[in-house]
Each structure stands twice: as structure tokens, then as C-alpha cells.
Design a protein around this motif. Structure first.
Motif, PDB file in Angstrom:
ATOM      1  N   MET A 193       0.847  -1.168   0.000  1.00 27.95           N
ATOM      2  CA  MET A 193       0.000   0.000   0.000  1.00 27.95           C
ATOM      3  C   MET A 193       0.891   1.229   0.000  1.00 27.95           C
ATOM      4  O   MET A 193       1.868   1.300   0.725  1.00 27.95           O
ATOM      5  CB  MET A 193      -0.893  -0.035   1.245  1.00 27.95           C
ATOM      6  N   HIS A 194       0.520   2.198  -0.849  1.00 31.36           N
ATOM      7  CA  HIS A 194       1.284   3.432  -0.978  1.00 31.36           C
ATOM      8  C   HIS A 194       0.313   4.604  -0.922  1.00 31.36           C
ATOM      9  O   HIS A 194      -0.706   4.601  -1.604  1.00 31.36           O
ATOM     10  CB  HIS A 194       2.042   3.447  -2.301  1.00 31.36           C
ATOM     11  N   VAL A 231      -8.439   0.454   1.181  1.00 33.06           N
ATOM     12  CA  VAL A 231      -7.825   0.883  -0.077  1.00 33.06           C
ATOM     13  C   VAL A 231      -7.532   2.373   0.014  1.00 33.06           C
ATOM     14  O   VAL A 231      -8.189   3.107   0.756  1.00 33.06           O
ATOM     15  CB  VAL A 231      -8.725   0.608  -1.305  1.00 33.06           C
ATOM     16  N   VAL A 232      -6.553   2.822  -0.759  1.00 29.90           N
ATOM     17  CA  VAL A 232      -6.206   4.236  -0.812  1.00 29.90           C
ATOM     18  C   VAL A 232      -6.863   4.840  -2.036  1.00 29.90           C
ATOM     19  O   VAL A 232      -6.748   4.317  -3.145  1.00 29.90           O
ATOM     20  CB  VAL A 232      -4.677   4.430  -0.875  1.00 29.90           C
ATOM     21  N   VAL A 261       2.165  10.698   6.449  1.00 30.55           N
ATOM     22  CA  VAL A 261       2.651   9.345   6.171  1.00 30.55           C
ATOM     23  C   VAL A 261       3.839   9.103   7.088  1.00 30.55           C
ATOM     24  O   VAL A 261       4.832   9.823   7.029  1.00 30.55           O
ATOM     25  CB  VAL A 261       3.060   9.196   4.690  1.00 30.55           C
ATOM     26  N   LEU A 262       3.739   8.090   7.946  1.00 30.68           N
ATOM     27  CA  LEU A 262       4.783   7.835   8.936  1.00 30.68           C
ATOM     28  C   LEU A 262       5.752   6.732   8.516  1.00 30.68           C
ATOM     29  O   LEU A 262       6.832   6.604   9.091  1.00 30.68           O
ATOM     30  CB  LEU A 262       4.141   7.480  10.280  1.00 30.68           C
ATOM     31  N   GLY A 263       5.381   5.937   7.529  1.00 29.87           N
ATOM     32  CA  GLY A 263       6.243   4.851   7.065  1.00 29.87           C
ATOM     33  C   GLY A 263       7.144   5.316   5.925  1.00 29.87           C
ATOM     34  O   GLY A 263       6.975   6.399   5.367  1.00 29.87           O
ATOM     35  N   PRO A 264       8.096   4.472   5.550  1.00 33.71           N
ATOM     36  CA  PRO A 264       9.010   4.825   4.460  1.00 33.71           C
ATOM     37  C   PRO A 264       8.334   4.713   3.090  1.00 33.71           C
ATOM     38  O   PRO A 264       7.540   3.798   2.854  1.00 33.71           O
ATOM     39  CB  PRO A 264      10.146   3.805   4.602  1.00 33.71           C
ATOM     40  N   ASN A 265       8.603   5.647   2.202  1.00 29.01           N
ATOM     41  CA  ASN A 265       8.140   5.602   0.815  1.00 29.01           C
ATOM     42  C   ASN A 265       6.633   5.438   0.671  1.00 29.01           C
ATOM     43  O   ASN A 265       6.165   4.683  -0.180  1.00 29.01           O
ATOM     44  CB  ASN A 265       8.862   4.484   0.053  1.00 29.01           C
ATOM     45  N   GLY A 266       5.850   6.100   1.511  1.00 27.97           N
ATOM     46  CA  GLY A 266       4.406   6.064   1.399  1.00 27.97           C
ATOM     47  C   GLY A 266       3.730   4.871   2.055  1.00 27.97           C
ATOM     48  O   GLY A 266       2.526   4.688   1.933  1.00 27.97           O
ATOM     49  N   ALA A 267       4.501   4.074   2.777  1.00 24.44           N
ATOM     50  CA  ALA A 267       3.949   2.888   3.434  1.00 24.44           C
ATOM     51  C   ALA A 267       3.330   3.252   4.781  1.00 24.44           C
ATOM     52  O   ALA A 267       3.637   4.292   5.363  1.00 24.44           O
ATOM     53  CB  ALA A 267       5.050   1.851   3.630  1.00 24.44           C
TER      54      ALA A 267
END
Length: 66
Positions: A1-2, A56-57, A28-34
Motif C-alpha cells: 500500500m502506498h 484501499v487508498v 505518512v509515517l512509514g518509508p516511501n508512502g507505506a
């Protein structure tokens, strides 16, 4: 998911009669939109979510949905 800031996260209702829950991704707190994501509900409540497989995004921004 991004995802990106401003996207919407749609969590589908898991039982008959339950509506989808839509929140705005404000960070967004994860790396690369995760995940995880800091999200804001329509009532202004903010929380941190790590979405599950029933989510879903929606990449359309609020201005795109008008």
C-alpha cells in the motif's frame, strides 16, 4: 500500500449494513508512502492507522472529487 498526504483511506464495512469509513491521510509515517498513517476523520478526530486488507487508498484529492 502506498499513500501520500491528502489521499483518502477507505475502510470497507465488514458486515452487511455497515458503511465504508473514509478518512483523510494527514501524515505518512512509514518509508516511501507505506503505513502507518496519521489520519483525520470528518469529525476532526485524528489517530494513527496501519490499514488492513479491507482498506484501499483513494488517490484523488478533495479538490479532484468536486
Amino acid at each position: 500500500m502506498h499513500a501520500s498526504k491528502g489521499d483518502h483511506l477507505v475502510v470497507h464495512g465488514r458486515t452487511v449494513g455497515k458503511q465504508d469509513h473514509v478518512v483523510e491521510i494527514v501524515e505518512v509515517l512509514g518509508p516511501n508512502g507505506a503505513p502507518p498513517y496519521r489520519v483525520r476523520a470528518e469529525n476532526g478526530h485524528e489517530t494513527i492507522m496501519s490499514p488492513g486488507p479491507d482498506s484501499v487508498v483513494d488517490h484523488r484529492k478533495a479538490s479532484d472529487q468536486a
